[in-house]
Enzyme design. Structure first.
Site, PDB file in Angstrom:
ATOM      1  N   GLU A  40       9.031   0.088   3.444  1.00 12.73           N
ATOM      2  CA  GLU A  40       9.517  -0.903   2.470  1.00 12.73           C
ATOM      3  C   GLU A  40      10.275  -0.238   1.328  1.00 12.73           C
ATOM      4  O   GLU A  40       9.666   0.456   0.500  1.00 12.73           O
ATOM      5  CB  GLU A  40       8.311  -1.671   1.901  1.00 12.73           C
ATOM      6  CG  GLU A  40       8.683  -2.722   0.879  1.00 12.73           C
ATOM      7  CD  GLU A  40       7.481  -3.552   0.427  1.00 12.73           C
ATOM      8  OE1 GLU A  40       6.333  -3.079   0.575  1.00 12.73           O
ATOM      9  OE2 GLU A  40       7.705  -4.662  -0.072  1.00 12.73           O
ATOM     10  N   GLU A  54       4.329 -12.637  -0.308  1.00 13.89           N
ATOM     11  CA  GLU A  54       3.681 -11.630  -1.164  1.00 13.89           C
ATOM     12  C   GLU A  54       4.192 -11.928  -2.574  1.00 13.89           C
ATOM     13  O   GLU A  54       5.292 -11.525  -2.945  1.00 13.89           O
ATOM     14  CB  GLU A  54       4.052 -10.212  -0.748  1.00 13.89           C
ATOM     15  CG  GLU A  54       3.296  -9.184  -1.590  1.00 13.89           C
ATOM     16  CD  GLU A  54       3.864  -7.783  -1.446  1.00 13.89           C
ATOM     17  OE1 GLU A  54       3.131  -6.908  -0.971  1.00 13.89           O
ATOM     18  OE2 GLU A  54       5.038  -7.556  -1.811  1.00 13.89           O
TER      19      GLU A  54
END
Ligand code: LER
Ligand code: MN
Length: 272
Positions: free
Chosen positions: A153, A247
């Site tokens: 990420e 998220e």
């Protein structure tokens, strides 16, 4: 595309960017009631609930495990893959390897976000990238053997100085020999770093393996100023069929953030 919502099982991190904060049983029930396809777990380590509980709860609630986060290794223990200390780097790798094995029991990939660390503090950028390369090759191999992907990420500049932009991260992955590592498009980080979210998605299309579906202010999708129409069009164009996983901050509370997310997800995928 499929919907997914984050569950944090680490009460000491209350207030962090995860939507559901109850125990595993309650959170899985909530995810099911709201109509999510999957959950992403943030745990202290490679387990969730009592032995066997996770599998039962996923099945009972018709949920898949979308992914597992590894950030607890950094926030609870202070480990990272680019730490100046060889022993700490080793601990970080071992932790992620255990998380890969844990996720793989439920066909879920592990995410390397904050565990990538940063350069500085006595580590040059060159050395940090060497450590990251070695770790991703090794961990990619472990993921591959377990028949799952490993997700890397890119984070915004306030969280790492390794790769902030998608095209740089994609180029870096192209230089690796492992094929098991994919990229996570976290729309919150991308909103800070990219010139155009849709263009960044198109450019790195073949690499994207997971999406953190969140708004510009890290609140639930639709509570900030991201324009989702071009983002969704770009994801459709690259043929993305993975998770849009919430998220985000539990703002104004978990329930409302979860409801807001699933409503926005439904609007965004109406013609899917
Ligand atoms: C993890 O998915 C993430 O987005 C990071 O910001 C965690 O610090
Ligand atoms: Mn994220």
């Amino acid at each position: 595309m499929k919907s997914c919502v984050t569950i944090s099982l680490v009460p000491s991190l209350q207030g962090g960017p995860w939507i559901l904060w109850d125990d595993l049983t309650t959170s899985c029930r909530k995810a099911n009631e709201l109509g999510f396809d999957a959950v992403e777990l943030f745990t202290e380590g490679p387990s969730a609930g009592d032995p066997g509980e996770l599998g039962t709860l996923l099945e009972e609630n018709g949920l898949a495990l979308g992914a597992v986060g590894t950030g607890a290794g950094k926030v609870l223990h202070g480990w990272s893959l680019t730490d100046p200390g060889a022993e700490i780097r080793q601990k970080a790798k071992r932790f992620i390897s255990e998380m890969i094995t844990f996720g793989a029991m439920f066909d879920a990939p592990a995410i390397i976000g904050s565990m990538q660390g940063s350069h500085g503090n006595g580590v040059s950028r060159g050395d940090a990238l060497k450590y990251l390369t070695e770790a991703l090759e090794e961990l990619g191999e472990i993921a591959s053997k377990a028949s799952v992907k490993l997700i890397y990420e890119p984070l915004n500049r306030y969280e790492t100085n390794l790769f902030n932009r998608f095209n740089e991260a994609a180029e870096f992955l192209d230089g690796l020999s492992t094929m098991a590592v994919t990229l996570l498009a976290d729309l919150f980080h991308m909103n800070i770093e990219e010139t155009c979210l849709a263009d960044a998605i198109r450019t790195a299309g073949s690499h994207i393996g997971h999406v953190h579906f969140v708004d510009s202010n890290r609140r639930a999708a639709g509570m900030g100023h991201i324009d989702y129409q071009p983002v969704m069009a770009a994801l459709a164009e690259i043929g993305y069929d993975g998770y849009l996983c919430a998220e985000a901050l539990p703002y104004p509370d978990s329930q409302q953030a979860a409801e807001q997310t699933i409503n926005c997800y439904r609007q965004c995928t109406l013609s899917d």
